[in-house]
Design a protein around this motif. Structure first.
Motif, PDB file in Angstrom:
ATOM      1  N   LEU A  37       8.222 -25.908 -38.963  1.00  0.00           N
ATOM      2  CA  LEU A  37       8.762 -24.909 -39.889  1.00  0.00           C
ATOM      3  C   LEU A  37       8.234 -23.516 -39.541  1.00  0.00           C
ATOM      4  N   TYR A  38       6.951 -23.419 -39.257  1.00  0.00           N
ATOM      5  CA  TYR A  38       6.364 -22.149 -38.855  1.00  0.00           C
ATOM      6  C   TYR A  38       6.994 -21.651 -37.557  1.00  0.00           C
ATOM      7  N   HIS A  39       7.138 -22.551 -36.591  1.00  0.00           N
ATOM      8  CA  HIS A  39       7.718 -22.201 -35.297  1.00  0.00           C
ATOM      9  C   HIS A  39       9.169 -21.743 -35.473  1.00  0.00           C
ATOM     10  N   TYR A  40       9.930 -22.459 -36.271  1.00  0.00           N
ATOM     11  CA  TYR A  40      11.326 -22.089 -36.520  1.00  0.00           C
ATOM     12  C   TYR A  40      11.406 -20.734 -37.228  1.00  0.00           C
ATOM     13  N   SER A  41      10.482 -20.499 -38.130  1.00  0.00           N
ATOM     14  CA  SER A  41      10.446 -19.213 -38.844  1.00  0.00           C
ATOM     15  C   SER A  41      10.181 -18.060 -37.882  1.00  0.00           C
ATOM     16  N   ILE A  42       9.295 -18.272 -36.931  1.00  0.00           N
ATOM     17  CA  ILE A  42       9.020 -17.239 -35.924  1.00  0.00           C
ATOM     18  C   ILE A  42      10.283 -16.920 -35.131  1.00  0.00           C
ATOM     19  N   GLN A  43      11.082 -17.946 -34.869  1.00  0.00           N
ATOM     20  CA  GLN A  43      12.303 -17.730 -34.097  1.00  0.00           C
ATOM     21  C   GLN A  43      13.411 -17.061 -34.906  1.00  0.00           C
ATOM     22  N   LYS A  44      13.520 -17.375 -36.188  1.00  0.00           N
ATOM     23  CA  LYS A  44      14.709 -16.988 -36.936  1.00  0.00           C
ATOM     24  C   LYS A  44      14.517 -15.909 -38.002  1.00  0.00           C
ATOM     25  N   ILE A  45      13.291 -15.645 -38.416  1.00  0.00           N
ATOM     26  CA  ILE A  45      13.054 -14.616 -39.427  1.00  0.00           C
ATOM     27  C   ILE A  45      12.604 -13.344 -38.702  1.00  0.00           C
ATOM     28  N   PRO A  46      13.406 -12.293 -38.774  1.00  0.00           N
ATOM     29  CA  PRO A  46      13.149 -11.082 -37.961  1.00  0.00           C
ATOM     30  C   PRO A  46      11.739 -10.503 -38.074  1.00  0.00           C
ATOM     31  N   PHE A  47      11.188 -10.387 -39.280  1.00  0.00           N
ATOM     32  CA  PHE A  47       9.873  -9.749 -39.387  1.00  0.00           C
ATOM     33  C   PHE A  47       8.735 -10.645 -38.895  1.00  0.00           C
ATOM     34  N   LEU A  48       8.999 -11.924 -38.642  1.00  0.00           N
ATOM     35  CA  LEU A  48       7.989 -12.815 -38.078  1.00  0.00           C
ATOM     36  C   LEU A  48       8.132 -12.964 -36.560  1.00  0.00           C
ATOM     37  N   HIS A  49       9.212 -12.450 -36.027  1.00  0.00           N
ATOM     38  CA  HIS A  49       9.542 -12.631 -34.610  1.00  0.00           C
ATOM     39  C   HIS A  49       8.409 -12.171 -33.684  1.00  0.00           C
ATOM     40  N   GLU A  50       7.735 -11.105 -34.047  1.00  0.00           N
ATOM     41  CA  GLU A  50       6.655 -10.575 -33.206  1.00  0.00           C
ATOM     42  C   GLU A  50       5.469 -11.530 -33.089  1.00  0.00           C
ATOM     43  N   LEU A  51       5.285 -12.421 -34.067  1.00  0.00           N
ATOM     44  CA  LEU A  51       4.166 -13.362 -34.016  1.00  0.00           C
ATOM     45  C   LEU A  51       4.275 -14.303 -32.822  1.00  0.00           C
ATOM     46  N   GLY A  52       5.484 -14.517 -32.343  1.00  0.00           N
ATOM     47  CA  GLY A  52       5.688 -15.438 -31.234  1.00  0.00           C
ATOM     48  C   GLY A  52       5.429 -14.845 -29.868  1.00  0.00           C
ATOM     49  N   ASP A  53       5.258 -13.532 -29.788  1.00  0.00           N
ATOM     50  CA  ASP A  53       5.068 -12.893 -28.479  1.00  0.00           C
ATOM     51  C   ASP A  53       3.747 -13.278 -27.820  1.00  0.00           C
TER      52      ASP A  53
ATOM     53  N   CYS B 230       6.571 -18.091 -28.173  1.00  0.00           N
ATOM     54  CA  CYS B 230       7.057 -19.081 -29.131  1.00  0.00           C
ATOM     55  C   CYS B 230       8.369 -18.667 -29.802  1.00  0.00           C
ATOM     56  N   ASN B 231       8.765 -17.417 -29.629  1.00  0.00           N
ATOM     57  CA  ASN B 231      10.034 -16.984 -30.212  1.00  0.00           C
ATOM     58  C   ASN B 231      11.195 -17.124 -29.225  1.00  0.00           C
TER      59      ASN B 231
END
Length: 142
Positions: free
Chosen positions: A81-97, A104-105
């Protein structure tokens, strides 16, 4: 007799889901050559043992192992769920870099605009958790 049948079917279905999820992740990495990100590795660490755990539990009809299956699947589902959120929620996208060699994004697949690899893992973990909960619930009504 009915509860025993529900437990058997739920345990076997859980094993089947874990087996398909494991085969799918190996297909993505070994055949399609997608390099797993760090969060993908954590999800694999929690999914792969479920194949063995649930397979043995299903074969031996050891329904007490459902607790372990439930715990692994809930933790794996939360990571998915956290991983999917990083991919699909714009303001969390940077966490995957800063996730590792592969960000992870990264969306290796994006079927229908929402089905990604973490989404598939989330569905598998959720189904396994529900089935393991049903096994535990039916065992208590014994």
């Amino acid at each position: 007799m009915k509860r025993e049948s529900v437990r058997e079917q739920a345990m076997f279905a859980s094993w089947g889901i874990a087996l398909i999820a494991t085969a799918g992740s190996l297909f993505f990495s070994e055949v399609l050559k997608y390099i797993p990100c760090d969060l993908c590795w954590y999800q694999r660490i929690l999914m792969y043992p479920l194949v063995i755990l649930l397979g043995v539990a299903s074969a031996k009809k050891d329904y007490q192992m459902s607790l372990y299956g439930l715990i692994l699947s809930v933790i794996g589902g939360l990571i998915s769920l956290y991983h999917y959120s990083i991919q699909k929620i714009p303001f969390l996208h940077e966490l995957g870099d800063a996730c590792g060699i592969v960000p992870c994004n990264t969306d290796y697949i994006n079927w229908l605009g929402f089905i990604t690899i973490p989404f598939l893992a989330l569905v598998a973990f959720t189904l396994i958790a529900i089935l393991q909960f049903l096994v535990l619930k039916s065992a208590k009504g014994k």
